[in-house]
Write an enzyme that holds these catalytic residues in place. Sequence first.
Site, PDB file in Angstrom:
ATOM      1  N   LYS A  22      14.917 100.343  17.616  1.00 24.86           N
ATOM      2  CA  LYS A  22      15.553 101.545  18.182  1.00 24.86           C
ATOM      3  C   LYS A  22      16.772 101.162  19.019  1.00 24.86           C
ATOM      4  O   LYS A  22      17.833 101.780  18.896  1.00 24.86           O
ATOM      5  CB  LYS A  22      14.554 102.280  19.083  1.00 24.86           C
ATOM      6  CG  LYS A  22      15.155 103.363  19.951  1.00 24.86           C
ATOM      7  CD  LYS A  22      14.137 104.110  20.785  1.00 24.86           C
ATOM      8  CE  LYS A  22      13.762 103.382  22.037  1.00 24.86           C
ATOM      9  NZ  LYS A  22      14.717 103.481  23.156  1.00 24.86           N
ATOM     10  N   ASN A  23      16.637 100.123  19.821  1.00 27.69           N
ATOM     11  CA  ASN A  23      17.695  99.801  20.782  1.00 27.69           C
ATOM     12  C   ASN A  23      18.842  98.995  20.189  1.00 27.69           C
ATOM     13  O   ASN A  23      19.814  98.703  20.884  1.00 27.69           O
ATOM     14  CB  ASN A  23      17.101  99.099  22.010  1.00 27.69           C
ATOM     15  CG  ASN A  23      16.255 100.068  22.829  1.00 27.69           C
ATOM     16  OD1 ASN A  23      16.290 101.277  22.609  1.00 27.69           O
ATOM     17  ND2 ASN A  23      15.462  99.540  23.741  1.00 27.69           N
ATOM     18  N   CYS A 115      16.040 109.590  35.527  1.00 26.56           N
ATOM     19  CA  CYS A 115      15.029 109.707  34.475  1.00 26.56           C
ATOM     20  C   CYS A 115      13.735 109.174  35.081  1.00 26.56           C
ATOM     21  O   CYS A 115      13.711 108.684  36.201  1.00 26.56           O
ATOM     22  CB  CYS A 115      15.461 108.964  33.230  1.00 26.56           C
ATOM     23  SG  CYS A 115      14.971 107.259  33.148  1.00 26.56           S
ATOM     24  N   ARG A 120      19.137 105.009  37.151  1.00 27.18           N
ATOM     25  CA  ARG A 120      19.872 104.591  35.943  1.00 27.18           C
ATOM     26  C   ARG A 120      21.312 105.128  35.926  1.00 27.18           C
ATOM     27  O   ARG A 120      21.714 105.865  35.038  1.00 27.18           O
ATOM     28  CB  ARG A 120      19.113 105.019  34.685  1.00 27.18           C
ATOM     29  CG  ARG A 120      17.720 104.428  34.634  1.00 27.18           C
ATOM     30  CD  ARG A 120      16.994 104.778  33.375  1.00 27.18           C
ATOM     31  NE  ARG A 120      17.504 104.008  32.239  1.00 27.18           N
ATOM     32  CZ  ARG A 120      17.046 104.177  31.003  1.00 27.18           C
ATOM     33  NH1 ARG A 120      16.128 105.086  30.762  1.00 27.18           N
ATOM     34  NH2 ARG A 120      17.536 103.464  30.006  1.00 27.18           N
ATOM     35  N   ASP A 303      10.448  96.403  28.822  1.00 29.39           N
ATOM     36  CA  ASP A 303       9.898  97.402  27.892  1.00 29.39           C
ATOM     37  C   ASP A 303       8.504  97.033  27.406  1.00 29.39           C
ATOM     38  O   ASP A 303       7.885  97.821  26.690  1.00 29.39           O
ATOM     39  CB  ASP A 303      10.827  97.582  26.684  1.00 29.39           C
ATOM     40  CG  ASP A 303      12.134  98.238  27.091  1.00 29.39           C
ATOM     41  OD1 ASP A 303      13.066  98.252  26.266  1.00 29.39           O
ATOM     42  OD2 ASP A 303      12.239  98.715  28.234  1.00 29.39           O
ATOM     43  N   ARG A 395       9.518 109.102  20.619  1.00 33.09           N
ATOM     44  CA  ARG A 395      10.917 108.688  20.802  1.00 33.09           C
ATOM     45  C   ARG A 395      11.131 107.274  20.281  1.00 33.09           C
ATOM     46  O   ARG A 395      12.207 106.927  19.814  1.00 33.09           O
ATOM     47  CB  ARG A 395      11.300 108.718  22.289  1.00 33.09           C
ATOM     48  CG  ARG A 395      11.306 110.089  22.913  1.00 33.09           C
ATOM     49  CD  ARG A 395      11.858 110.066  24.305  1.00 33.09           C
ATOM     50  NE  ARG A 395      13.186 109.445  24.328  1.00 33.09           N
ATOM     51  CZ  ARG A 395      13.947 109.398  25.408  1.00 33.09           C
ATOM     52  NH1 ARG A 395      13.507 109.900  26.550  1.00 33.09           N
ATOM     53  NH2 ARG A 395      15.139 108.837  25.375  1.00 33.09           N
TER      54      ARG A 395
END
Length: 418
Positions: A22-23, A115, A120, A303, A395
């Site tokens: 994803k990143n 968030c 952030r 993560d 997500r």
Amino acid sequence: MDKFIIHGGKKLKGTVKIGGAKNAALPILAATLLAPGTHRLHNMPRLRDITTMTCMLEHLGCQVTGDGTLEVRADHLNFDEAPYDMVKTMRASVLVMGPLVARVRHARISLPGGCAIGARPINLHLKAMQALGADIHLKEGYAEVVASRLKGAEIHFDIVTVTGTANAMMAAAVADGTTVITNAACEPEIVDLALFLNAMGAEIEGAGSERVVIRGVPQLKPAEHTIVADRIEAGTFMMAAAITGGDVTLENAPAEFLQTAMARLEETGVRFEHTEHGLRVIGPETITSANVTTEPHPGFATDLQAQFTALMAIARGTSSITETIFENRFMHIPELARMGADISVDGGTATVRGVDKLAGAPVMATDLRASASLVLAGLAAEGTTEIDRIYHIDRGYERIEERLAALGADIQRVTREP
Ligand code: EPZ
């Protein structure tokens, strides 16, 4: 809203294929804005965040088609704003800043706001744009970034920022002259972005190290690329095997990007074997406690911190887990406590006193990786765990309940009437 119902206690067994990262996909999708024509992107994961980014690209004037392999046509951009209602749902929307400034010399980006895991801010992104010659005007919750021309610069990031490094690389790719980024993010996803940009005709060296050199070129062209495998998804499945005492083989696992996490997992008793079918992960009968501190790559990934915390909740002994990247990334801990975990938090450090068993309970997901942590806990817990607000997990994980069920987990998604 959907929720998961998990009946815990099943050892995971079998093989699971790791998808595209994803990143890496998010900055690479943003990078398609840099050149007119048709880009082809393979191994694209089917995730909510990817859908959010493709909607952003269409909002800006691109045509996006395909599934698994995406074709992005970026011939004409008829808009240059990342609106608040899009940025507030996904902070990574700020990745369109660099490409828009490079392509149309102007971008109006909503400031992301806070968030779940922290404030952030994007100050370092804006500082990089200024270094490249842009003027920044902050008003009405937006950053207006305007650059009549971009010129090569020295950019030093006081804090390692992954998407900040990505934005700087994408803008510098077509600046006049050479840009040197120091204290750059070394994440594999930055390397994958550089591979795509170089396939577009950029001249980038040093991606993956703290010093990245970008020699600006006048024009980029559309390119084809295969997204790198997702190290965070792979690490999450490793911990699912570990917490259930299972035996799972990961196909396409990028083990080379997970050396620190695998070393910590070996300390807990997990064994790894490289086989012809992929990376075999064998969970121990008894999990041993181990300490971690999150760091930029190649350190222990933030993560994976929430998932590792769940694993340590049922380890023998006490472990110390220190989060250094984000200021509020322990939202999973009160939910784990509802399941019987014994964890205390002091500033950025969680002390986890392992318990024999967790007990299933109704819990609530708060952010993407916290929800993964709760799924892992539910897989190991005695009894039934209900996880609410699982849109968070969608997500970043494709059909995770189907893939876990295929490994023997008793997990199902139910749609709760609104
Ligand atoms: C990327 O976020 C990832 N997201 C995150 O993954 C990941 O947790 C994070 O990097 C750290 O590895 C994507 O790549 C899309 P940062 P990013 O800028 O780039 C501070 C997931 O779960 N900072 O590296 O937004 C910031 O507040 C997500 O997949 C500033 O102060 O993170 C944080 O404390 C979550 N000013 C630290 O730097 C800035 O201008 C690192 O943030 C930028 C960042």
